[in-house]
Design a protein around this motif. Sequence first.
Motif, PDB file in Angstrom:
ATOM      1  N   GLY A  25       0.970  -1.058  -0.067  1.00  0.00           N
ATOM      2  CA  GLY A  25      -0.063   0.053   0.036  1.00  0.00           C
ATOM      3  C   GLY A  25       0.809   1.094   0.165  1.00  0.00           C
ATOM      4  O   GLY A  25       1.729   1.397  -0.786  1.00  0.00           O
ATOM      5  N   VAL A  26       0.278   2.473   0.750  1.00  0.00           N
ATOM      6  CA  VAL A  26       1.099   3.746   0.758  1.00  0.00           C
ATOM      7  C   VAL A  26       2.475   3.472   1.527  1.00  0.00           C
ATOM      8  O   VAL A  26       3.092   4.529   0.883  1.00  0.00           O
ATOM      9  CB  VAL A  26       0.012   4.533   1.498  1.00  0.00           C
ATOM     10  N   LEU A  79       7.194   3.097  -8.894  1.00  0.00           N
ATOM     11  CA  LEU A  79       6.463   2.804  -7.769  1.00  0.00           C
ATOM     12  C   LEU A  79       5.306   3.872  -7.513  1.00  0.00           C
ATOM     13  O   LEU A  79       3.909   3.669  -7.228  1.00  0.00           O
ATOM     14  CB  LEU A  79       7.279   2.887  -6.524  1.00  0.00           C
ATOM     15  N   VAL A  80       5.551   5.235  -7.837  1.00  0.00           N
ATOM     16  CA  VAL A  80       4.653   6.382  -7.626  1.00  0.00           C
ATOM     17  C   VAL A  80       3.441   6.170  -8.773  1.00  0.00           C
ATOM     18  O   VAL A  80       2.347   6.330  -8.411  1.00  0.00           O
ATOM     19  CB  VAL A  80       5.216   7.739  -7.749  1.00  0.00           C
ATOM     20  N   TYR A 113      -3.004   2.176  -9.222  1.00  0.00           N
ATOM     21  CA  TYR A 113      -3.919   1.246  -8.514  1.00  0.00           C
ATOM     22  C   TYR A 113      -4.623   1.941  -7.260  1.00  0.00           C
ATOM     23  O   TYR A 113      -5.224   1.456  -6.520  1.00  0.00           O
ATOM     24  CB  TYR A 113      -3.017   0.153  -7.982  1.00  0.00           C
ATOM     25  N   LYS A 114      -4.708   3.202  -7.219  1.00  0.00           N
ATOM     26  CA  LYS A 114      -5.629   4.036  -6.542  1.00  0.00           C
ATOM     27  C   LYS A 114      -5.545   3.884  -5.103  1.00  0.00           C
ATOM     28  O   LYS A 114      -6.309   3.887  -4.318  1.00  0.00           O
ATOM     29  CB  LYS A 114      -7.210   3.752  -6.902  1.00  0.00           C
ATOM     30  N   CYS A 115      -4.266   4.221  -4.689  1.00  0.00           N
ATOM     31  CA  CYS A 115      -3.964   3.930  -3.268  1.00  0.00           C
ATOM     32  C   CYS A 115      -4.386   5.534  -2.907  1.00  0.00           C
ATOM     33  O   CYS A 115      -4.277   6.303  -3.548  1.00  0.00           O
ATOM     34  CB  CYS A 115      -2.344   3.816  -3.173  1.00  0.00           C
ATOM     35  N   PRO A 116      -4.621   5.381  -1.495  1.00  0.00           N
ATOM     36  CA  PRO A 116      -5.187   6.659  -0.881  1.00  0.00           C
ATOM     37  C   PRO A 116      -4.385   7.876  -1.034  1.00  0.00           C
ATOM     38  O   PRO A 116      -3.078   7.700  -0.718  1.00  0.00           O
ATOM     39  CB  PRO A 116      -5.449   6.419   0.513  1.00  0.00           C
ATOM     40  N   TRP A 131      -2.340   9.638   2.550  1.00  0.00           N
ATOM     41  CA  TRP A 131      -1.099   9.086   2.909  1.00  0.00           C
ATOM     42  C   TRP A 131      -0.081   8.809   1.937  1.00  0.00           C
ATOM     43  O   TRP A 131       1.177   8.957   2.315  1.00  0.00           O
ATOM     44  CB  TRP A 131      -1.622   7.984   3.751  1.00  0.00           C
ATOM     45  N   THR A 132      -0.556   8.696   0.547  1.00  0.00           N
ATOM     46  CA  THR A 132       0.679   8.350  -0.384  1.00  0.00           C
ATOM     47  C   THR A 132       1.571   9.618  -0.567  1.00  0.00           C
ATOM     48  O   THR A 132       2.657   9.655  -0.401  1.00  0.00           O
ATOM     49  CB  THR A 132      -0.165   8.092  -1.643  1.00  0.00           C
TER      50      THR A 132
END
Length: 143
Positions: free
Chosen positions: A93-94, A109-110, A116-119, A122-123
């Motif tokens: 995840g983030v 990675l970014v 993949y729509k990580c929040p 927090w990202t």
Amino acid sequence: MFGLENLGLLGLFLGCFLAATIMPFSSDALYIAALVAGINPVVTLVVGTLGNWAGGVTTYYIGRIGRWEWLEKWFKVKRETLEKQKRYVDRYGVWLALLSWIPIIGDALVIALGFYKCPPFWTIILMLVGKFGRFAVWTWLVI
């Protein structure tokens, strides 16, 4: 490096920004040159970090607009590959954003975190922490 070193802090910001996007160069040499040139280390740290972070945020949002169908159609990426990558991103995840400072790998990675729509909140915060850490280490090593 495109003459960015001649623009002082603006050049440092722009160079760090571009290096965190899909531009194929590292901001490290530019950052170190700014330190060696005698620019205030705290100002250099802030400007370098903010430029690289802003570039990373831009890259994250570019990833967010991506679609699976586009990768399958235009880049011939198999759905199984995308699903495997998604499982990896879902697993960590983030927290992967802390590694955004790593040359080449960090940009990928970014983009993946956005794709993949990580929040976002927090990202973006963890990306800032990682990029600050990178430049803080360079500052400590050079000074």
